[in-house]
Design an enzyme around this catalytic site. Structure first.
Site, PDB file in Angstrom:
ATOM      1  N   ARG A  15      16.018   0.079  16.142  1.00 17.97           N
ATOM      2  CA  ARG A  15      16.566  -0.674  15.001  1.00 17.97           C
ATOM      3  C   ARG A  15      18.204   0.092  15.277  1.00 17.97           C
ATOM      4  NH1 ARG A  15      13.201   0.021  10.325  1.00 17.97           N
ATOM      5  NH2 ARG A  15      12.472   1.896  11.538  1.00 17.97           N
ATOM      6  N   LYS A  74      16.291   5.831  10.717  1.00 15.26           N
ATOM      7  CA  LYS A  74      14.983   6.225   9.871  1.00 15.26           C
ATOM      8  C   LYS A  74      15.464   7.703   9.643  1.00 15.26           C
ATOM      9  CE  LYS A  74      10.857   5.396   9.781  1.00 15.26           C
ATOM     10  NZ  LYS A  74      10.685   4.957   8.851  1.00 15.26           N
ATOM     11  N   TYR A  93      16.439   5.210   5.876  1.00 15.56           N
ATOM     12  CA  TYR A  93      15.063   5.931   4.568  1.00 15.56           C
ATOM     13  C   TYR A  93      14.976   7.720   5.460  1.00 15.56           C
ATOM     14  CZ  TYR A  93      14.912   0.621   4.910  1.00 15.56           C
ATOM     15  OH  TYR A  93      14.303  -0.567   4.837  1.00 15.56           O
ATOM     16  N   HIS A  95      11.754   9.147   2.599  1.00 16.73           N
ATOM     17  CA  HIS A  95      10.472   9.140   2.582  1.00 16.73           C
ATOM     18  C   HIS A  95       9.767  10.898   2.868  1.00 16.73           C
ATOM     19  CE1 HIS A  95       9.630   5.615   2.857  1.00 16.73           C
ATOM     20  NE2 HIS A  95      10.386   4.843   4.433  1.00 16.73           N
ATOM     21  N   GLU A 117      14.440   3.923   0.711  1.00 14.99           N
ATOM     22  CA  GLU A 117      13.880   3.639  -0.295  1.00 14.99           C
ATOM     23  C   GLU A 117      13.475   3.455  -1.946  1.00 14.99           C
ATOM     24  OE1 GLU A 117      13.759   6.007   1.872  1.00 14.99           O
ATOM     25  OE2 GLU A 117      12.951   7.294   1.345  1.00 14.99           O
ATOM     26  N   SER A 133       9.825  -4.430   4.450  1.00  8.88           N
ATOM     27  CA  SER A 133       8.482  -4.826   3.837  1.00  8.88           C
ATOM     28  C   SER A 133       7.982  -5.888   3.973  1.00  8.88           C
ATOM     29  CB  SER A 133       8.596  -4.016   2.637  1.00  8.88           C
ATOM     30  OG  SER A 133       8.205  -3.209   2.338  1.00  8.88           O
ATOM     31  N   ASP A 197      -5.471  -5.095  -6.086  1.00  6.95           N
ATOM     32  CA  ASP A 197      -3.781  -4.391  -6.639  1.00  6.95           C
ATOM     33  C   ASP A 197      -4.546  -4.075  -7.898  1.00  6.95           C
ATOM     34  OD1 ASP A 197      -0.882  -4.151  -7.683  1.00  6.95           O
ATOM     35  OD2 ASP A 197      -0.033  -5.045  -6.345  1.00  6.95           O
ATOM     36  N   LEU A 239       2.000   1.716  -3.036  1.00  5.30           N
ATOM     37  CA  LEU A 239       3.064   2.317  -2.904  1.00  5.30           C
ATOM     38  C   LEU A 239       3.442   2.757  -4.670  1.00  5.30           C
ATOM     39  CD1 LEU A 239       6.092   3.570  -2.172  1.00  5.30           C
ATOM     40  CD2 LEU A 239       7.363   1.538  -2.917  1.00  5.30           C
ATOM     41  N   ASP A 269       4.353   5.321   5.858  1.00  4.64           N
ATOM     42  CA  ASP A 269       5.680   6.598   5.919  1.00  4.64           C
ATOM     43  C   ASP A 269       5.098   7.304   4.683  1.00  4.64           C
ATOM     44  OD1 ASP A 269       4.676   4.189   3.881  1.00  4.64           O
ATOM     45  OD2 ASP A 269       7.867   3.620   4.845  1.00  4.64           O
ATOM     46  N   ARG A 278      -3.295   8.986   9.778  1.00  2.69           N
ATOM     47  CA  ARG A 278      -2.548  10.042  10.152  1.00  2.69           C
ATOM     48  C   ARG A 278      -1.463   9.421  10.598  1.00  2.69           C
ATOM     49  NH1 ARG A 278      -3.734  10.786  15.281  1.00  2.69           N
ATOM     50  NH2 ARG A 278      -6.256  11.028  15.882  1.00  2.69           N
ATOM     51  N   VAL A 297       1.534   3.190  12.717  1.00  2.56           N
ATOM     52  CA  VAL A 297       2.224   3.914  12.878  1.00  2.56           C
ATOM     53  C   VAL A 297       3.821   3.652  11.407  1.00  2.56           C
ATOM     54  CG1 VAL A 297       4.625   2.029  14.208  1.00  2.56           C
ATOM     55  CG2 VAL A 297       2.240   2.560  15.168  1.00  2.56           C
ATOM     56  N   MET A 300       7.151   0.817  11.528  1.00  2.00           N
ATOM     57  CA  MET A 300       6.916  -0.676  12.577  1.00  2.00           C
ATOM     58  C   MET A 300       7.863  -1.752  12.633  1.00  2.00           C
ATOM     59  SD  MET A 300       3.025  -1.678  10.838  1.00  2.00           S
ATOM     60  CE  MET A 300       2.438  -2.968  11.516  1.00  2.00           C
TER      61      MET A 300
HETATM   62  P1  NAD Z   1       5.587  -2.924  -2.927  1.00  2.00           P
HETATM   63  O1  NAD Z   1       6.020  -2.002  -3.804  1.00  2.00           O
HETATM   64  O2  NAD Z   1       6.281  -4.016  -3.041  1.00  2.00           O
HETATM   65  O3  NAD Z   1       4.038  -3.205  -3.361  1.00  2.00           O
HETATM   66  C1  NAD Z   1       3.339  -2.005  -3.703  1.00  2.00           C
HETATM   67  C2  NAD Z   1       1.670  -2.241  -4.077  1.00  2.00           C
HETATM   68  O4  NAD Z   1       0.537  -1.639  -4.134  1.00  2.00           O
HETATM   69  C3  NAD Z   1       2.264  -3.115  -6.420  1.00  2.00           C
HETATM   70  O5  NAD Z   1       2.078  -4.298  -6.412  1.00  2.00           O
HETATM   71  C4  NAD Z   1       1.498  -2.286  -6.707  1.00  2.00           C
HETATM   72  O6  NAD Z   1       0.849  -2.513  -7.191  1.00  2.00           O
HETATM   73  C5  NAD Z   1       0.406  -1.608  -6.182  1.00  2.00           C
HETATM   74  N1  NAD Z   1      -0.121  -0.441  -5.702  1.00  2.00           N
HETATM   75  C6  NAD Z   1      -0.124   0.889  -7.239  1.00  2.00           C
HETATM   76  N2  NAD Z   1      -1.410   1.798  -6.486  1.00  2.00           N
HETATM   77  C7  NAD Z   1      -2.355   1.135  -6.312  1.00  2.00           C
HETATM   78  C8  NAD Z   1      -3.926   0.619  -6.553  1.00  2.00           C
HETATM   79  N3  NAD Z   1      -4.691   2.275  -6.638  1.00  2.00           N
HETATM   80  N4  NAD Z   1      -4.887   0.052  -5.554  1.00  2.00           N
HETATM   81  C9  NAD Z   1      -3.744  -1.178  -5.269  1.00  2.00           C
HETATM   82  N5  NAD Z   1      -2.824  -1.656  -5.376  1.00  2.00           N
HETATM   83  C10 NAD Z   1      -2.077  -0.362  -5.986  1.00  2.00           C
HETATM   84  O7  NAD Z   1       5.449  -1.914  -1.729  1.00  2.00           O
HETATM   85  P2  NAD Z   1       6.369  -2.642  -0.449  1.00  2.00           P
HETATM   86  O8  NAD Z   1       7.290  -2.848  -0.041  1.00  2.00           O
HETATM   87  O9  NAD Z   1       5.102  -3.480  -0.488  1.00  2.00           O
HETATM   88  O10 NAD Z   1       5.851  -1.342   0.163  1.00  2.00           O
HETATM   89  C11 NAD Z   1       4.293  -0.684   0.350  1.00  2.00           C
HETATM   90  C12 NAD Z   1       4.189   0.192   1.580  1.00  2.00           C
HETATM   91  O11 NAD Z   1       4.876   0.019   2.435  1.00  2.00           O
HETATM   92  C13 NAD Z   1       5.416   1.405   1.283  1.00  2.00           C
HETATM   93  O12 NAD Z   1       4.640   2.595   1.553  1.00  2.00           O
HETATM   94  C14 NAD Z   1       6.187   2.038   2.381  1.00  2.00           C
HETATM   95  O13 NAD Z   1       7.393   2.364   2.288  1.00  2.00           O
HETATM   96  C15 NAD Z   1       5.452   1.332   3.582  1.00  2.00           C
HETATM   97  N6  NAD Z   1       6.265   0.498   4.741  1.00  2.00           N
HETATM   98  C16 NAD Z   1       5.420   0.504   5.679  1.00  2.00           C
HETATM   99  C17 NAD Z   1       6.370   0.318   6.593  1.00  2.00           C
HETATM  100  C18 NAD Z   1       5.815   0.737   7.886  1.00  2.00           C
HETATM  101  O14 NAD Z   1       6.915   0.817   9.031  1.00  2.00           O
HETATM  102  N7  NAD Z   1       4.642   1.322   7.485  1.00  2.00           N
HETATM  103  C19 NAD Z   1       7.229  -0.493   6.883  1.00  2.00           C
HETATM  104  C20 NAD Z   1       7.534  -1.167   5.966  1.00  2.00           C
HETATM  105  C21 NAD Z   1       7.445  -0.803   3.951  1.00  2.00           C
END
Ligand code: NAD
Length: 361
Positions: A15, A74, A93, A95, A117, A133, A197, A239, A269, A278, A297, A300
């Site tokens: 990206r 990133k 970003y 993190h 973020e 997301s 959730d 999150l 992340d 990990r 990853v 992603m």
């Molecule tokens: P979001 O805030 O929209 O959703 C997170 C959800 O988790 C919320 O609905 C919250 O209520 C819930 N939550 C909190 N504690 C909880 C628990 N104990 N049990 C169940 N649910 C619980 O966040 P999002 O935008 O969906 O992002 C989620 C994660 O994905 C973040 O860590 C974000 O950084 C990550 N992400 C990673 C990548 C990647 O490439 N790996 C890409 C985008 C986002």
């Protein structure tokens, strides 16, 4: 303002922080943009397109990094730490809660770091996390479906099953943006889907729109264990804004899970919501623990860079422009950017990060 756009250096990160359209908006406002040659090529955006938008193409990363503001996708990799400099604004970003080394590098540099973020608008919305997301949530199911194939180390289960044979059982931990988008694709595949959730509003929303096509459950230890022991695919999507993800699946639970089941921990992340998570890379995306395939990853969306670069820029451009026009005043004038401020001139300015590293806030 002088704004730099370096090429990303993270593994398979294709990206780019700004599209030619964002660059054009900036140059129209009188700003000068330095684009490292080839910065956009991973997203099939040529230097010539940036040039037509008014940018100056520079040959080396250090030229772009020398700017007053650097816009990226990133977090800086260790090889980039030495580019950080005092009085610069870094907009990307970050993190930081799961990256102590970078936190220290930023603190020592004296730079101002604004994390996409944690930029937050009214009602707790995270507009700069949302587009990635959406991408990662949709991708998580595609990735999970791939690794569930026996040839990729999985259990050999087809997502939608076939007439007479049950579909895959998909469990999604967290029903936010990632979780909702994952649910959409998993339901579309015909899988049996459960979303857990702690936020009742999210469960109600999903229950309302899917009308029986998926199950919702409150996320507590009992319900999590009951759900994951019958799952073929688990998607980690929780999150705690700015903080480390909680471990909802512990290593002690793994031996009770289905052999060949797949975990896609999108929350990697932020440290991951599975104890055995990990970070992995696109070059080497999976590993196995107790017969369970883990895909963790941290970037992603870079697998679909064109979609992701454009989706990200639609949201970031307005803030980039404000920072360019107003400099640090933009942070004072804009509550959303105030939330985004993680580090400023040697101090941590975001409570969850300070707490994570036991630092003064
Ligand atoms: P979001 O805030 O929209 O959703 C997170 C959800 O988790 C919320 O609905 C919250 O209520 C819930 N939550 C909190 N504690 C909880 C628990 N104990 N049990 C169940 N649910 C619980 O966040 P999002 O935008 O969906 O992002 C989620 C994660 O994905 C973040 O860590 C974000 O950084 C990550 N992400 C990673 C990548 C990647 O490439 N790996 C890409 C985008 C986002």
């Amino acid at each position: 303002m002088l704004i730099g756009l370096p090429k990303e250096t993270k593994d398979h990160e294709t990206r780019v922080g700004m599209t030619p359209s964002t660059v054009k908006t900036l140059t129209r406002h009188g700003h000068q943009v330095l684009v490292q040659s080839g910065a956009g090529e991973g997203s099939f955006l040529a230097d010539a397109e940036y040039q037509s938008a008014g940018a100056t193409i520079v040959p080396h990363a250090e030229d772009a990094w020398a700017a007053q503001m650097v816009v990226k996708v990133k977090e800086p990799t260790p090889a980039e730490y030495h580019y950080l400099h005092q009085d610069m604004i870094l907009f990307t970003y970050l993190h930081l809660a799961s990256d102590k080394a970078l936190t220290h590098a930023l603190l020592e540099s004296g730079a101002t770091a604004i994390a996409y973020e944690t930029v937050q608008t009214e009602g707790g919305k995270l507009p700069l996390l949302t587009p990635m997301s959406e991408v990662a949530g949709r991708m998580a199911v595609l990735v999970g479906a791939t690794y569930l194939q026996r040839t990729h180390g999985g259990r050999g289960v087809l997502m939608g099953g076939v007439p007479g044979v049950e579909p895959a059982n998909v469990v999604i931990l967290g029903g936010g943006i990632v979780g909702t988008n994952a649910a959409r694709i998993a339901v579309g595949f015909g899988a049996q889907v459960t979303v857990l959730d702690v936020n009742h509003d999210r469960l109600k929303y999903l229950d309302d729109i899917y009308r029986g096509q998926l199950q919702t459950r409150f996320s507590d230890e009992y319900n999590i264990e009951e759900a994951i022991y019958h799952a073929d695919l688990i998607i980690g999507a929780v999150l705690i804004p700015g903080g480390r993800a909680p471990w909802l699946v512990t290593s002690a639970m793994l031996p009770n899970m289905r052999k060949g089941s797949v975990i896609v921990d999108v929350a990697v992340d932020q440290g991951g919501c599975i104890e055995t998570t990990r970070p992995t890379t696109h070059s080497n995306p999976t590993y196995e623990v107790e017969g369970v395939v883990h895909y963790c990853v941290a970037n992603m969306p870079s697998a679909v860079p064109r979609t992701s670069t454009f989706a990200l820029n639609i949201q970031t451009a307005i803030y980039t422009l404000r920072l360019a026009d107003e400099g640090l005043e933009a942070i004072r004038n804009n509550p959303a950017l105030q939330y985004g401020l993680n580090i400023h001139r040697g101090a941590v300015t975001y409570p969850a990060i300070a707490k994570e590293f036991d630092m003064k806030y």
